[in-house]
Scaffold this active site. Sequence first.
Site, PDB file in Angstrom:
ATOM      1  N   ASN A  42       0.847  -1.199   0.000  1.00 33.28           N
ATOM      2  CA  ASN A  42       0.000   0.000   0.000  1.00 33.28           C
ATOM      3  C   ASN A  42       0.883   1.249   0.000  1.00 33.28           C
ATOM      4  OD1 ASN A  42       0.561  -0.957   2.647  1.00 33.28           O
ATOM      5  ND2 ASN A  42      -1.187   0.117   3.524  1.00 33.28           N
ATOM      6  N   ILE A  43       0.390   2.260  -0.700  1.00 37.48           N
ATOM      7  CA  ILE A  43       1.136   3.514  -0.881  1.00 37.48           C
ATOM      8  C   ILE A  43       0.177   4.650  -0.551  1.00 37.48           C
ATOM      9  CG2 ILE A  43       2.442   4.936  -2.506  1.00 37.48           C
ATOM     10  CD1 ILE A  43       2.800   2.282  -4.194  1.00 37.48           C
ATOM     11  N   GLU A  44       0.404   5.273   0.610  1.00 35.75           N
ATOM     12  CA  GLU A  44      -0.541   6.292   1.081  1.00 35.75           C
ATOM     13  C   GLU A  44      -0.177   7.681   0.565  1.00 35.75           C
ATOM     14  OE1 GLU A  44      -0.870   5.641   5.338  1.00 35.75           O
ATOM     15  OE2 GLU A  44      -2.099   3.861   4.947  1.00 35.75           O
ATOM     16  N   CYS A  53      -4.055   0.685  -2.594  1.00 38.59           N
ATOM     17  CA  CYS A  53      -3.938  -0.559  -1.823  1.00 38.59           C
ATOM     18  C   CYS A  53      -2.853  -1.471  -2.417  1.00 38.59           C
ATOM     19  CB  CYS A  53      -5.254  -1.318  -1.849  1.00 38.59           C
ATOM     20  SG  CYS A  53      -6.585  -0.564  -0.907  1.00 38.59           S
ATOM     21  N   GLU A  55      -3.030  -4.689  -3.069  1.00 36.11           N
ATOM     22  CA  GLU A  55      -3.527  -5.615  -4.100  1.00 36.11           C
ATOM     23  C   GLU A  55      -3.592  -4.940  -5.457  1.00 36.11           C
ATOM     24  OE1 GLU A  55      -4.732  -4.764  -1.160  1.00 36.11           O
ATOM     25  OE2 GLU A  55      -6.278  -6.149  -0.480  1.00 36.11           O
ATOM     26  N   CYS A  86     -10.223  -4.837   0.367  1.00 38.47           N
ATOM     27  CA  CYS A  86     -11.327  -3.872   0.408  1.00 38.47           C
ATOM     28  C   CYS A  86     -12.240  -4.083  -0.803  1.00 38.47           C
ATOM     29  CB  CYS A  86     -10.781  -2.442   0.431  1.00 38.47           C
ATOM     30  SG  CYS A  86     -10.231  -1.846  -1.180  1.00 38.47           S
ATOM     31  N   CYS A  89     -10.736  -3.213  -4.272  1.00 37.56           N
ATOM     32  CA  CYS A  89      -9.803  -4.236  -4.757  1.00 37.56           C
ATOM     33  C   CYS A  89     -10.551  -5.482  -5.219  1.00 37.56           C
ATOM     34  CB  CYS A  89      -8.793  -4.592  -3.673  1.00 37.56           C
ATOM     35  SG  CYS A  89      -7.587  -3.270  -3.405  1.00 37.56           S
TER      36      CYS A  89
HETATM   37  N1  THU Z   1      -5.343  -1.359   2.438  1.00 37.51           N
HETATM   38  C1  THU Z   1      -4.793  -2.171   1.490  1.00 37.51           C
HETATM   39  O1  THU Z   1      -3.638  -1.992   1.075  1.00 37.51           O
HETATM   40  N2  THU Z   1      -5.556  -3.177   1.013  1.00 37.51           N
HETATM   41  C2  THU Z   1      -6.843  -3.418   1.383  1.00 37.51           C
HETATM   42  O2  THU Z   1      -7.558  -4.173   0.730  1.00 37.51           O
HETATM   43  C3  THU Z   1      -7.345  -2.779   2.602  1.00 37.51           C
HETATM   44  C4  THU Z   1      -6.691  -1.475   2.926  1.00 37.51           C
HETATM   45  C5  THU Z   1      -4.513  -0.254   2.958  1.00 37.51           C
HETATM   46  C6  THU Z   1      -4.959   1.104   2.510  1.00 37.51           C
HETATM   47  C7  THU Z   1      -4.414   1.977   3.601  1.00 37.51           C
HETATM   48  O3  THU Z   1      -3.082   2.322   3.275  1.00 37.51           O
HETATM   49  C8  THU Z   1      -4.395   1.097   4.833  1.00 37.51           C
HETATM   50  O4  THU Z   1      -4.551  -0.231   4.364  1.00 37.51           O
HETATM   51  C9  THU Z   1      -5.506   1.398   5.838  1.00 37.51           C
HETATM   52  O5  THU Z   1      -6.731   1.442   5.205  1.00 37.51           O
END
Ligand code: THU
Length: 129
Positions: A42-44, A53, A55, A86, A89
């Site tokens: 994940n890359i915020e 996300c 995935e 999520c 995804c």
């Molecule tokens: N996140 C994912 O990378 N994949 C998911 O399917 C659920 C959420 C990440 C997004 C965010 O960076 C962190 O989890 C919290 O939501």
Amino acid sequence: MTEKELCRKAVDMLDMAYIPYSHFPVGAALECSDGTVYTGCNIENAAYGATMCAERTAIFKAVSEGHRDFVRIVIAGRSEDYCVPCGTCRQVMMEFAPELEVICLNRAGKAKKFTLRELLPYGFDQSWL
Ligand code: THU
């Protein structure tokens, strides 16, 4: 690649996660039908909605390299419960691989397996268009 090796790749990606806001790392390893593996984390972003996300990072890397035929994805987290994908995804998975096997790991490395059809029943796909 064995399931154990694929899980290892997803777990290794936890250290690549860019998570200054949530501190919630996610790693993914996506296996294509020809055996190629793409990984993601994940890359915020300070504008939270621009976050990607793990995935979808892996899936978009694969598609952008010419791969569209996926068989398994492992999703790793450091939470006590299994890290499930999520809704967005799940929908992106549905576009390319409605029969995808989804393996979710918790922080202890224990796996819970789903089919995408279980996670996204009656999903919207090309057949509606
Ligand atoms: N996140 C994912 O990378 N994949 C998911 O399917 C659920 C959420 C990440 C997004 C965010 O960076 C962190 O989890 C919290 O939501």
